[in-house]
Design a protein around this motif. Structure first.
Motif, PDB file in Angstrom:
ATOM      1  N   ASP A   1       0.830  -1.206   0.000  1.00  0.00           N
ATOM      2  CA  ASP A   1       0.000   0.000   0.000  1.00  0.00           C
ATOM      3  C   ASP A   1       0.862   1.252   0.000  1.00  0.00           C
ATOM      4  N   GLU A   2       1.946   1.191   0.738  1.00  0.00           N
ATOM      5  CA  GLU A   2       2.807   2.368   0.815  1.00  0.00           C
ATOM      6  C   GLU A   2       3.574   2.587  -0.488  1.00  0.00           C
ATOM      7  N   MET A   3       3.968   1.501  -1.108  1.00  0.00           N
ATOM      8  CA  MET A   3       4.667   1.668  -2.395  1.00  0.00           C
ATOM      9  C   MET A   3       3.746   2.345  -3.401  1.00  0.00           C
ATOM     10  N   LEU A   4       2.477   1.978  -3.335  1.00  0.00           N
ATOM     11  CA  LEU A   4       1.532   2.608  -4.263  1.00  0.00           C
ATOM     12  C   LEU A   4       1.288   4.054  -3.885  1.00  0.00           C
ATOM     13  N   ASN A   5       1.148   4.300  -2.593  1.00  0.00           N
ATOM     14  CA  ASN A   5       1.010   5.681  -2.128  1.00  0.00           C
ATOM     15  C   ASN A   5       2.141   6.551  -2.638  1.00  0.00           C
ATOM     16  N   MET A   6       3.302   5.953  -2.707  1.00  0.00           N
ATOM     17  CA  MET A   6       4.466   6.745  -3.091  1.00  0.00           C
ATOM     18  C   MET A   6       4.618   6.834  -4.601  1.00  0.00           C
ATOM     19  N   GLY A   7       3.650   6.294  -5.313  1.00  0.00           N
ATOM     20  CA  GLY A   7       3.675   6.432  -6.766  1.00  0.00           C
ATOM     21  C   GLY A   7       4.608   5.468  -7.458  1.00  0.00           C
ATOM     22  N   PHE A   8       4.825   4.313  -6.850  1.00  0.00           N
ATOM     23  CA  PHE A   8       5.739   3.346  -7.453  1.00  0.00           C
ATOM     24  C   PHE A   8       5.040   2.347  -8.376  1.00  0.00           C
ATOM     25  N   TYR A   9       3.767   2.601  -8.666  1.00  0.00           N
ATOM     26  CA  TYR A   9       3.043   1.587  -9.442  1.00  0.00           C
ATOM     27  C   TYR A   9       3.772   1.254 -10.743  1.00  0.00           C
ATOM     28  N   GLU A  10       4.146   2.294 -11.448  1.00  0.00           N
ATOM     29  CA  GLU A  10       4.773   2.035 -12.749  1.00  0.00           C
ATOM     30  C   GLU A  10       6.127   1.348 -12.625  1.00  0.00           C
ATOM     31  N   ASP A  11       6.902   1.800 -11.641  1.00  0.00           N
ATOM     32  CA  ASP A  11       8.200   1.152 -11.422  1.00  0.00           C
ATOM     33  C   ASP A  11       8.006  -0.323 -11.096  1.00  0.00           C
ATOM     34  N   MET A  12       7.018  -0.598 -10.262  1.00  0.00           N
ATOM     35  CA  MET A  12       6.784  -1.991  -9.882  1.00  0.00           C
ATOM     36  C   MET A  12       6.411  -2.827 -11.109  1.00  0.00           C
ATOM     37  N   THR A  13       5.526  -2.274 -11.926  1.00  0.00           N
ATOM     38  CA  THR A  13       5.108  -3.000 -13.131  1.00  0.00           C
ATOM     39  C   THR A  13       6.306  -3.279 -14.020  1.00  0.00           C
ATOM     40  N   GLU A  14       7.091  -2.239 -14.187  1.00  0.00           N
ATOM     41  CA  GLU A  14       8.278  -2.355 -15.029  1.00  0.00           C
ATOM     42  C   GLU A  14       9.219  -3.444 -14.485  1.00  0.00           C
ATOM     43  N   ILE A  15       9.465  -3.397 -13.180  1.00  0.00           N
ATOM     44  CA  ILE A  15      10.388  -4.366 -12.581  1.00  0.00           C
ATOM     45  C   ILE A  15       9.847  -5.789 -12.753  1.00  0.00           C
ATOM     46  N   LEU A  16       8.568  -5.951 -12.442  1.00  0.00           N
ATOM     47  CA  LEU A  16       8.007  -7.305 -12.491  1.00  0.00           C
ATOM     48  C   LEU A  16       7.970  -7.855 -13.916  1.00  0.00           C
ATOM     49  N   SER A  17       7.955  -6.950 -14.892  1.00  0.00           N
ATOM     50  CA  SER A  17       7.936  -7.431 -16.272  1.00  0.00           C
ATOM     51  C   SER A  17       9.262  -8.113 -16.640  1.00  0.00           C
ATOM     52  N   HIS A  18      10.280  -7.893 -15.821  1.00  0.00           N
ATOM     53  CA  HIS A  18      11.558  -8.552 -16.068  1.00  0.00           C
ATOM     54  C   HIS A  18      11.697  -9.862 -15.303  1.00  0.00           C
ATOM     55  N   THR A  19      10.642 -10.257 -14.640  1.00  0.00           N
ATOM     56  CA  THR A  19      10.717 -11.490 -13.848  1.00  0.00           C
ATOM     57  C   THR A  19       9.908 -12.585 -14.551  1.00  0.00           C
ATOM     58  N   PRO A  20      10.230 -13.842 -14.253  1.00  0.00           N
ATOM     59  CA  PRO A  20       9.504 -14.930 -14.913  1.00  0.00           C
ATOM     60  C   PRO A  20       8.033 -14.963 -14.514  1.00  0.00           C
ATOM     61  N   ALA A  21       7.197 -15.414 -15.414  1.00  0.00           N
ATOM     62  CA  ALA A  21       5.765 -15.445 -15.134  1.00  0.00           C
ATOM     63  C   ALA A  21       5.411 -16.493 -14.086  1.00  0.00           C
ATOM     64  N   ASP A  22       6.235 -17.515 -13.984  1.00  0.00           N
ATOM     65  CA  ASP A  22       5.838 -18.609 -13.084  1.00  0.00           C
ATOM     66  C   ASP A  22       6.393 -18.487 -11.665  1.00  0.00           C
ATOM     67  N   LYS A  23       6.941 -17.322 -11.336  1.00  0.00           N
ATOM     68  CA  LYS A  23       7.413 -17.133  -9.957  1.00  0.00           C
ATOM     69  C   LYS A  23       6.212 -17.046  -9.000  1.00  0.00           C
ATOM     70  N   SER A  24       6.497 -17.139  -7.713  1.00  0.00           N
ATOM     71  CA  SER A  24       5.444 -16.881  -6.728  1.00  0.00           C
ATOM     72  C   SER A  24       5.561 -15.438  -6.261  1.00  0.00           C
ATOM     73  N   THR A  25       4.439 -14.798  -6.051  1.00  0.00           N
ATOM     74  CA  THR A  25       4.454 -13.417  -5.563  1.00  0.00           C
ATOM     75  C   THR A  25       3.742 -13.358  -4.218  1.00  0.00           C
ATOM     76  N   TRP A  26       4.415 -12.767  -3.273  1.00  0.00           N
ATOM     77  CA  TRP A  26       3.846 -12.643  -1.937  1.00  0.00           C
ATOM     78  C   TRP A  26       3.679 -11.166  -1.638  1.00  0.00           C
ATOM     79  N   LEU A  27       2.456 -10.773  -1.428  1.00  0.00           N
ATOM     80  CA  LEU A  27       2.187  -9.351  -1.200  1.00  0.00           C
ATOM     81  C   LEU A  27       1.820  -9.124   0.261  1.00  0.00           C
ATOM     82  N   PHE A  28       2.506  -8.172   0.874  1.00  0.00           N
ATOM     83  CA  PHE A  28       2.220  -7.833   2.266  1.00  0.00           C
ATOM     84  C   PHE A  28       1.801  -6.380   2.366  1.00  0.00           C
ATOM     85  N   SER A  29       0.774  -6.142   3.127  1.00  0.00           N
ATOM     86  CA  SER A  29       0.254  -4.788   3.208  1.00  0.00           C
ATOM     87  C   SER A  29      -0.485  -4.618   4.532  1.00  0.00           C
ATOM     88  N   ALA A  30      -0.474  -3.398   5.030  1.00  0.00           N
ATOM     89  CA  ALA A  30      -1.214  -3.165   6.273  1.00  0.00           C
ATOM     90  C   ALA A  30      -2.674  -2.874   5.966  1.00  0.00           C
TER      91      ALA A  30
END
Ligand code: ADP
Ligand code: MG
Length: 601
Positions: free
Chosen positions: A156-185
């Motif tokens: 939630d904080e990463m999004l608050n800080m406007g990192f949505y695009e950076d996150m998308t960009e970064i994840l696009s360089h990762t394999p599709a079959d990885k596991s993603t664990w999201l933690f948020s308050a």
């Protein structure tokens, strides 16, 4: 309740856990660790700060990666440099018996080449802030094409800080079959959208709202006039002599300003915000951890995830724009089984936000009054008494006892005590004696909220200059402050019309204002100021009646400017109350301020 062993952790991790002294897995750990160990799948975990999320993803990740390989297998994204370093350190501690483990932190404000070098040595786990990570990817300094686990921490904080695009960009360089664990308050729409976009059929875990950490926190709000905010803050601090607090402001500018004012007024305070250099931030955090700073004034972003256990109070100097952020703030206190208080200073226009926050935190606020001057005086006096009581006697004094006794031979014990206390105490007393009441009445969030035209201590004036003369409210305020030699908060409710304007001051300034503007000429014309009958902004009607029959009665309120000049030496001497060597440094510091203090007298 399972033990860490029953959750399925291996011996290397259990040994580290034993070293760390963790006895029981926390709730989020209970829920997340077994699933993450057993299955390769996505996970969304909602848990507030201080619930042990780092270990909830850290233990499974450490157990699952292959330390014999130098390939980067785990990527953890976190919103700030501080958090990034904190997670990295925790992971290193958790993995201290995992031979060959290499965890590297990637964050801005520090040498990118150095970080690239560390990566090159083979980092199985990278902990990164999105900005720097993106940078390193585009420069081909990291390879995350083979990662198996990605963690979005404090999503939630990463999004608050406007990192949505950076996150998308970064994840696009990762394999599709990885596991993603999201933690948020918290789970605002945006986080839900991320979960939907980036994750496949995630398991959802929610840790009860009333987790251990937050149930230790009580919530209080204090209703004041907006212009008294700073004075209210000081009183809250003064009423809690052993305060160790994070004070939240909305903007970097306010953060800096409030911290500076506090320091000027003799408090041990420091600012933490994004405009400071990394080095400055590190220094401030270090001083705070060492308790050399009692009041850390911070922005939400900068204070996010700060993991300091003994914070006694969180003070919301201003409420956050996003009320969800409140949970992050209050989570800075009440950690590690201790109790904490989260205080909110609100003006009438914001008081209804309290209700919305109550819905989010599922807890009630206590409405409290800003302590009166005399209440603070009492607290301070007793605090001083306790300090004296517990001070270790210095027997070097024995040799002078004779002459001292001689001097006081006619003074009885009570008198001596009083004199003794007065040395430290008078300034405090003089400051608060006859100080005005800061609390204002709650109108229950009705539409009367807007005008605080109830304040009985104001005078409203008419002045015969306006927009036509080139004034807007700021210029007029500056002009008045300058001409009248008043402080920054002494002129308020400035309302500029076309050819005339209105403004308020404390009633105690009325004579001064009117006298000053008798026969006053400015740039060739007479400037005329009169007490206004305008009911809109002034409180003339209520003249003479302190609201609620409080001490405000005969109390001539001092001007804010004078009120701002805190009784410095009490604050300072208070800092030297502990007997470690830090206190020496502190009292030295206080010593260097003495000239400034005495000038004030
Ligand atoms: P969060 O990320 O949820 O805010 P952290 O992972 O930073 O919380 O953990 C907060 C603090 O609690 C850290 O100091 C951590 O070492 C400690 N901690 C984590 N798990 C446990 C546990 N099971 N028992 C005791 N302390 C723990
Ligand atoms: Mg965390």
């Amino acid at each position: 309740m399972s033990t860490f062993k029953e959750l399925g952790l291996n011996q290397d991790l259990l040994n580290a856990i034993a070293d760390l002294g963790f006895e029981q897995p926390s709730e989020v750990q209970q829920k997340a660790i077994p699933v993450l160990l057993e299955e390769e799948r996505d996970l969304v975990a909602l848990a507030q700060t201080g619930t042990g999320k780092t270990a909830a993803f850290g233990f499974p990740m450490l157990q699952k990666i292959n330390v014999d390989s130098r390939t980067t297998q785990g990527l953890i994204l976190s919103p700030t440099r501080e958090l990034c370093l904190q997670i990295t350190n925790e992971l290193k501690l958790y993995g201290k018996y995992c031979q060959g483990l290499n965890v590297v932190a990637i964050y801005g404000g520090s040498s990118i080449t150095e970080q690239a070098k560390q990566i090159k040595r083979g980092a199985q786990i990278i902990v990164a802030t999105p900005g720097r990570m993106k940078d390193m990817i585009s420069r081909k300094l990291v390879d995350i094409s083979k990662i198996e686990y990605s963690v979005l921490d404090e999503a939630d904080e990463m999004l608050n800080m406007g990192f949505y695009e950076d996150m998308t960009e970064i994840l696009s360089h990762t394999p599709a079959d990885k596991s993603t664990w999201l933690f948020s308050a918290t789970m605002p729409k945006e986080v839900a959208a991320i979960a939907k976009d980036f994750m496949f059929n995630p398991i959802e875990i929610t840790v009860g709202n009333k987790n251990e950490s937050t149930s230790n926190v009580s919530h209080e709000y204090y209703l004041v006039n907006a212009r008294d905010r700073y004075l209210a803050l000081k009183r809250l601090a003064d009423a809690n002599p052993d305060i160790f607090s994070v004070v939240f402001c909305r903007t970097k500018r306010d953060t800096q300003k409030v911290a500076e004012k506090l320091v000027e007024d003799g408090y041990s305070a420091g600012a933490l915000h994004g405009d400071l250099s990394q080095n400055q931030r590190d220094l401030v955090m270090k001083a705070f951890r060492n308790k050399q700073i009692q009041m850390l004034v911070a922005t939400d972003v900068a204070a996010r995830g700060i993991d300091v256990d003994d914070v006694t109070h969180v003070i919301n100097y201003q409420l956050p724009d996003e009320i969800e952020t409140y949970t992050h703030r209050s989570g800075r206190t009440g950690r590690a089984g201790k109790t904490g208080v989260s205080m909110v200073i609100v003006s009438k226009s914001e008081v209804r936000k309290i209700k919305s926050i109550e819905r989010i935190i599922k807890k009630q606020f206590d409405k409290k009054e800003i302590p009166s001057g005399m209440e603070i005086v009492e607290v301070q006096l007793m605090s001083l008494a306790k300090k004296i009581h517990t001070t270790e006697t210095n027997h070097e004094i024995d040799q002078y006892l004779g002459s001292i006794n001689e001097l006081f031979k006619d003074t009885d014990k009570d008198e001596l005590i009083k004199k003794f206390f007065s040395v430290e105490f008078n300034r405090f007393f003089n400051y608060y004696d006859k100080s005005k009441d800061l609390s204002v009445e709650d109108y229950g969030g009705s539409d009367r909220d807007r005008g605080d035209n109830k304040s009985s201590n104001d005078t409203r004036y008419f002045i015969n200059v306006g927009r036509k003369d080139g004034y807007d409210w700021m210029k007029l305020k500056d002009f008045l402050k300058e001409q009248l030699e008043l402080g920054r908060d002494d002129v308020f409710k400035v309302d500029v019309k076309d050819s005339f304007s209105f403004f308020n001051t404390e009633k105690s300034q009325q004579e001064k204002v009117l006298n000053f503007f008798t026969d006053f000429k400015f740039e060739g014309r007479f400037v005329n100021v009169e007490v206004s009958e305008n009911r809109g902004g002034g409180g003339r009607r209520d003249r003479g009646r302190g609201k609620g029959g409080k001490r405000s009665g005969g109390g001539e309120r001092r001007s804010s400017r004078r009120s701002d000049s805190q009784p410095k030496n009490e604050r300072r001497s208070r800092r030297s109350d502990s007997s470690d060597n830090r206190s020496e440094r502190r009292s030295n510091r206080s010593g260097s301020d003495r000239p400034r203090r005495s000038r004030r007298k």
